[in-house]
Motif scaffolding. Structure first.
Motif, PDB file in Angstrom:
ATOM      1  N   ASP A 131     -54.853 -43.520 -94.384  1.00 43.08           N
ATOM      2  CA  ASP A 131     -53.887 -42.852 -95.266  1.00 43.08           C
ATOM      3  C   ASP A 131     -54.613 -41.846 -96.156  1.00 43.08           C
ATOM      4  OD1 ASP A 131     -51.800 -42.035 -96.783  1.00 43.08           O
ATOM      5  OD2 ASP A 131     -51.344 -43.986 -97.684  1.00 43.08           O
ATOM      6  N   PRO A 132     -54.798 -40.606 -95.657  1.00 45.97           N
ATOM      7  CA  PRO A 132     -55.543 -39.618 -96.445  1.00 45.97           C
ATOM      8  C   PRO A 132     -54.704 -38.948 -97.524  1.00 45.97           C
ATOM      9  CG  PRO A 132     -54.857 -38.639 -94.386  1.00 45.97           C
ATOM     10  CD  PRO A 132     -54.381 -40.074 -94.350  1.00 45.97           C
ATOM     11  N   PHE A 133     -53.398 -39.210 -97.556  1.00 46.89           N
ATOM     12  CA  PHE A 133     -52.507 -38.533 -98.495  1.00 46.89           C
ATOM     13  C   PHE A 133     -52.005 -39.450 -99.616  1.00 46.89           C
ATOM     14  CE2 PHE A 133     -51.659 -36.709 -94.180  1.00 46.89           C
ATOM     15  CZ  PHE A 133     -52.384 -35.538 -94.360  1.00 46.89           C
TER      16      PHE A 133
ATOM     17  N   THR B 130     -65.430 -30.663-105.798  1.00 47.67           N
ATOM     18  CA  THR B 130     -64.441 -31.723-105.608  1.00 47.67           C
ATOM     19  C   THR B 130     -63.470 -31.728-106.783  1.00 47.67           C
ATOM     20  OG1 THR B 130     -65.766 -33.376-106.774  1.00 47.67           O
ATOM     21  CG2 THR B 130     -66.137 -33.148-104.401  1.00 47.67           C
ATOM     22  N   PRO B 131     -62.213 -32.045-106.546  1.00 48.73           N
ATOM     23  CA  PRO B 131     -61.277 -32.221-107.658  1.00 48.73           C
ATOM     24  C   PRO B 131     -61.555 -33.554-108.344  1.00 48.73           C
ATOM     25  CG  PRO B 131     -60.204 -32.710-105.570  1.00 48.73           C
ATOM     26  CD  PRO B 131     -61.567 -32.201-105.221  1.00 48.73           C
ATOM     27  N   PRO B 132     -61.118 -33.747-109.581  1.00 48.52           N
ATOM     28  CA  PRO B 132     -61.263 -35.063-110.218  1.00 48.52           C
ATOM     29  C   PRO B 132     -60.585 -36.133-109.359  1.00 48.52           C
ATOM     30  CG  PRO B 132     -60.576 -33.415-111.812  1.00 48.52           C
ATOM     31  CD  PRO B 132     -60.457 -32.766-110.460  1.00 48.52           C
ATOM     32  N   HIS B 133     -61.219 -37.316-109.241  1.00 49.21           N
ATOM     33  CA  HIS B 133     -60.655 -38.345-108.366  1.00 49.21           C
ATOM     34  C   HIS B 133     -61.114 -39.725-108.809  1.00 49.21           C
ATOM     35  CE1 HIS B 133     -64.631 -37.330-106.732  1.00 49.21           C
ATOM     36  NE2 HIS B 133     -64.680 -38.561-106.268  1.00 49.21           N
ATOM     37  N   THR B 134     -60.405 -40.719-108.323  1.00 51.29           N
ATOM     38  CA  THR B 134     -60.722 -42.117-108.621  1.00 51.29           C
ATOM     39  C   THR B 134     -61.238 -42.801-107.368  1.00 51.29           C
ATOM     40  OG1 THR B 134     -58.995 -42.202-110.311  1.00 51.29           O
ATOM     41  CG2 THR B 134     -59.800 -44.312-109.452  1.00 51.29           C
TER      42      THR B 134
ATOM     43  N   TYR C 128     -66.622 -36.337 -97.762  1.00 53.09           N
ATOM     44  CA  TYR C 128     -66.227 -37.528 -97.006  1.00 53.09           C
ATOM     45  C   TYR C 128     -67.075 -38.728 -97.426  1.00 53.09           C
ATOM     46  CZ  TYR C 128     -64.940 -40.440 -92.987  1.00 53.09           C
ATOM     47  OH  TYR C 128     -64.493 -41.451 -92.182  1.00 53.09           O
ATOM     48  N   ALA C 129     -68.384 -38.516 -97.561  1.00 55.36           N
ATOM     49  CA  ALA C 129     -69.266 -39.623 -97.946  1.00 55.36           C
ATOM     50  C   ALA C 129     -68.906 -40.152 -99.322  1.00 55.36           C
ATOM     51  CB  ALA C 129     -70.728 -39.161 -97.916  1.00 55.36           C
ATOM     52  N   GLU C 130     -68.435 -39.276-100.208  1.00 56.75           N
ATOM     53  CA  GLU C 130     -68.120 -39.688-101.570  1.00 56.75           C
ATOM     54  C   GLU C 130     -66.731 -40.307-101.702  1.00 56.75           C
ATOM     55  OE1 GLU C 130     -67.584 -37.606-105.975  1.00 56.75           O
ATOM     56  OE2 GLU C 130     -68.954 -36.734-104.509  1.00 56.75           O
TER      57      GLU C 130
ATOM     58  N   LEU D  79     -60.505 -37.645-100.231  1.00 54.47           N
ATOM     59  CA  LEU D  79     -61.212 -36.625-101.001  1.00 54.47           C
ATOM     60  C   LEU D  79     -61.494 -35.401-100.131  1.00 54.47           C
ATOM     61  CD1 LEU D  79     -62.411 -35.825-103.692  1.00 54.47           C
ATOM     62  CD2 LEU D  79     -64.591 -36.833-102.972  1.00 54.47           C
ATOM     63  N   THR D  80     -61.721 -35.619 -98.839  1.00 55.78           N
ATOM     64  CA  THR D  80     -61.933 -34.491 -97.929  1.00 55.78           C
ATOM     65  C   THR D  80     -60.690 -33.611 -97.882  1.00 55.78           C
ATOM     66  OG1 THR D  80     -63.477 -35.785 -96.576  1.00 55.78           O
ATOM     67  CG2 THR D  80     -62.501 -33.832 -95.570  1.00 55.78           C
ATOM     68  N   VAL D  81     -59.528 -34.224 -97.708  1.00 56.58           N
ATOM     69  CA  VAL D  81     -58.274 -33.465 -97.663  1.00 56.58           C
ATOM     70  C   VAL D  81     -58.043 -32.737 -98.984  1.00 56.58           C
ATOM     71  CG1 VAL D  81     -55.761 -33.647 -97.536  1.00 56.58           C
ATOM     72  CG2 VAL D  81     -57.185 -34.901 -95.904  1.00 56.58           C
ATOM     73  N   ARG D  82     -58.237 -33.440-100.098  1.00 58.71           N
ATOM     74  CA  ARG D  82     -57.995 -32.827-101.411  1.00 58.71           C
ATOM     75  C   ARG D  82     -58.927 -31.647-101.645  1.00 58.71           C
ATOM     76  NH1 ARG D  82     -57.740 -36.465-106.493  1.00 58.71           N
ATOM     77  NH2 ARG D  82     -56.994 -34.452-107.256  1.00 58.71           N
ATOM     78  N   THR D  83     -60.199 -31.789-101.248  1.00 60.84           N
ATOM     79  CA  THR D  83     -61.165 -30.711-101.455  1.00 60.84           C
ATOM     80  C   THR D  83     -60.811 -29.497-100.605  1.00 60.84           C
ATOM     81  OG1 THR D  83     -62.907 -32.337-101.935  1.00 60.84           O
ATOM     82  CG2 THR D  83     -63.608 -30.109-101.375  1.00 60.84           C
ATOM     83  N   VAL D  84     -60.439 -29.737 -99.359  1.00 63.14           N
ATOM     84  CA  VAL D  84     -60.063 -28.631 -98.473  1.00 63.14           C
ATOM     85  C   VAL D  84     -58.811 -27.931 -98.991  1.00 63.14           C
ATOM     86  CG1 VAL D  84     -59.210 -28.058 -96.159  1.00 63.14           C
ATOM     87  CG2 VAL D  84     -61.196 -29.558 -96.425  1.00 63.14           C
TER      88      VAL D  84
END
Length: 456
Positions: free
Chosen positions: A33-35, A107-111, A130-132, A137-142
């Motif tokens: 669930d990347p979203f 990267t955007p701010p994230h939890t 992706y590693a982080e 986070l990959t989807v959000r960054t892109v």
């Protein structure tokens, strides 16, 4: 490299195999669930955008294969290739934009999904997202970088790539010069080779063959992808629904996708890519403004050309073809030459003080069909007035063909260079003239030594 890995999965859907066969494969796709909980996303555009990523996962590869194909060491759990595949609203066109793995990103701010720890945005190389923070986070960054809303997510690893190539009986590639990379174990003499899954993995992973590094590797990935598509669409496996099902089931065992990516989306992707070609206007890399952009604590990154990238991603949002965002050769009638541009390898250098001229010449030659390295550099002296072509006299016909595309250029023999021409762009450069072979497919009949052969 993972560009080829990821697309190899959907290539098998391009034969138009029935919906029922594809539907039975849904259960073989692992879900992610990347979203989840994503807010403030870009507005939806027209068509469908799929984020295709490849990881260096190798859990299902045997110790013997890891040793043989130089896959030792712990994986970094990175996405070393990231692509956006846009499927047009009418489902007739696939536009593929490759995002370099070393792209400078924030990267955007994230939890953290595991610890619940809150992280502020910070600079990274794109593949480290992706590693982080995994797929999310990959989807959000892109999305933050491109302002393109991602509709679906598809992820593949090493295992799927190797299985795909092996199930297809290998893929044939041709190289005009020897390729050797001690990091991956690749050691191919010049000529034509049919690569197994492991050998193909070495081929598309190699980035220490020449000075072009990742950009050169991306060129080889595109050539391999063209060969893979050709092999898949001409193979009997696509004419046999049961065989197709078995092959695809083996491949999809290493795939992860979002919950909404199912049979319909796989078929849409396959149908749109049926006529896909890396040399077409619908396969491109995000415009690069600076290679070697240094960032404290991160190292050397690839900085996008913000203005050109913005126009490219706007075209995706508006469901427009990408042809307008690729350099074009002149539209004048092509000049007949002895050797086809597709058989001529070129390294471009900027011999002037004009910033960006090398990239412009490289792009124009590539658009005209020449096999450029895609990594232009600066000449040691910036005072070149007349464009120069350095060439090995054994490839004189190729040199004359290249000179025809660069009106007014000077041919300068350089014995021992091999088939790779060097173009030093001067202040006289105006355009690349379109050329075509008098006899299509004719190759350079050079006098060669050892394994120095030319091949299309």
């Amino acid at each position: 490299m993972r560009a080829v890995t990821t697309l190899s999965v959907v290539v098998l859907a391009s034969a138009g195999i029935g919906h029922a066969v594809i539907s039975s494969l849904d259960a073989d796709i692992a879900r992610v669930d990347p979203f989840k909980d994503m807010k403030n996303r870009p507005r939806a555009g027209h068509g469908m955008n799929v984020l295709l990523v490849g990881t260096d996962g190798r859990d299902k590869i045997s110790p013997d294969e890891r040793k043989r194909y130089h896959l030792g060491g712990a994986p970094c759990h990175c996405t070393d290739t990231i692509m956006i595949v846009h499927i047009s609203e009418d489902r007739d066109r696939a536009s593929v934009v490759s995002l370099p793995r070393d792209s400078y990103a924030e990267t955007p701010p994230h939890t953290d999904a595991t610890t619940g720890e809150r992280h502020n945005g910070h600079p990274v190389k794109l593949n480290a997202a992706y590693a982080e923070g995994g797929p999310q986070l990959t989807v959000r960054t892109v999305e933050d970088m491109t302002h393109v809303k991602i509709d679906h997510y598809l992820e593949v690893d090493f295992t799927s790539f190797m299985k795909t190539v092996d199930e297809l009986g290998g893929v044939k590639i041709c190289t005009a010069e020897p390729l050797k990379d001690s990091y991956t174990g690749l050691d191919l003499p010049a000529g034509t080779h049919t690569l197994t899954g492991g050998e193909a993995l070495q081929y598309v992973r190699s980035r220490h063959i020449d000075g072009a590094s990742d950009l050169g590797r991306m060129k080889r990935q595109q050539r391999f992808l063209a060969a893979l598509v050709d092999r898949a669409t001409s193979s009997g496996v696509l004419l046999n629904p049961l065989k197709f099902r078995d092959v695809t089931r083996a491949v999809l065992g290493s795939v992860r996708a979002d919950k909404g990516f199912g049979a319909d989306e796989l078929l849409d992707l396959g149908r749109a890519m049926r006529t896909f070609s890396p040399s077409s206007s619908e396969f491109t890399t995000v415009p690069v403004g600076q290679v070697g952009y240094a960032v404290k604590g991160i190292g050397s990154t690839v900085k996008w050309d913000d203005a050109k990238a913005a126009r490219l991603f706007e075209a995706l949002r508006e469901d427009k073809p990408l042809a307008a965002h690729r350099p074009r050769a002149t539209t004048a009638a092509p000049v007949d030459v002895e050797v086809a541009p597709q058989q001529i390898q070129v390294q471009v250098e900027n011999g002037t003080a004009t910033a960006g001229l090398g990239r412009r010449v490289d792009a124009a030659l590539a658009a005209a069909g020449f096999r450029t390295t895609g990594a232009p550099s600066n000449a040691t002296t910036p005072g070149t007035r007349r464009t120069v072509i350095l060439y090995d006299p054994r490839w004189d016909r190729s040199a004359r063909s290249l000179a025809a595309a660069l009106p007014g250029s000077e041919l300068r023999p350089a014995p021992g260079r091999g088939p790779l021409m060097k173009v030093i762009a001067g202040t006289d450069f105006r355009q690349v003239r379109k050329v075509r072979a008098e006899q299509p497919g004719q190759a350079e009949a050079a006098v060669v030594r050892g394994n120095e052969v030319g091949c299309a």
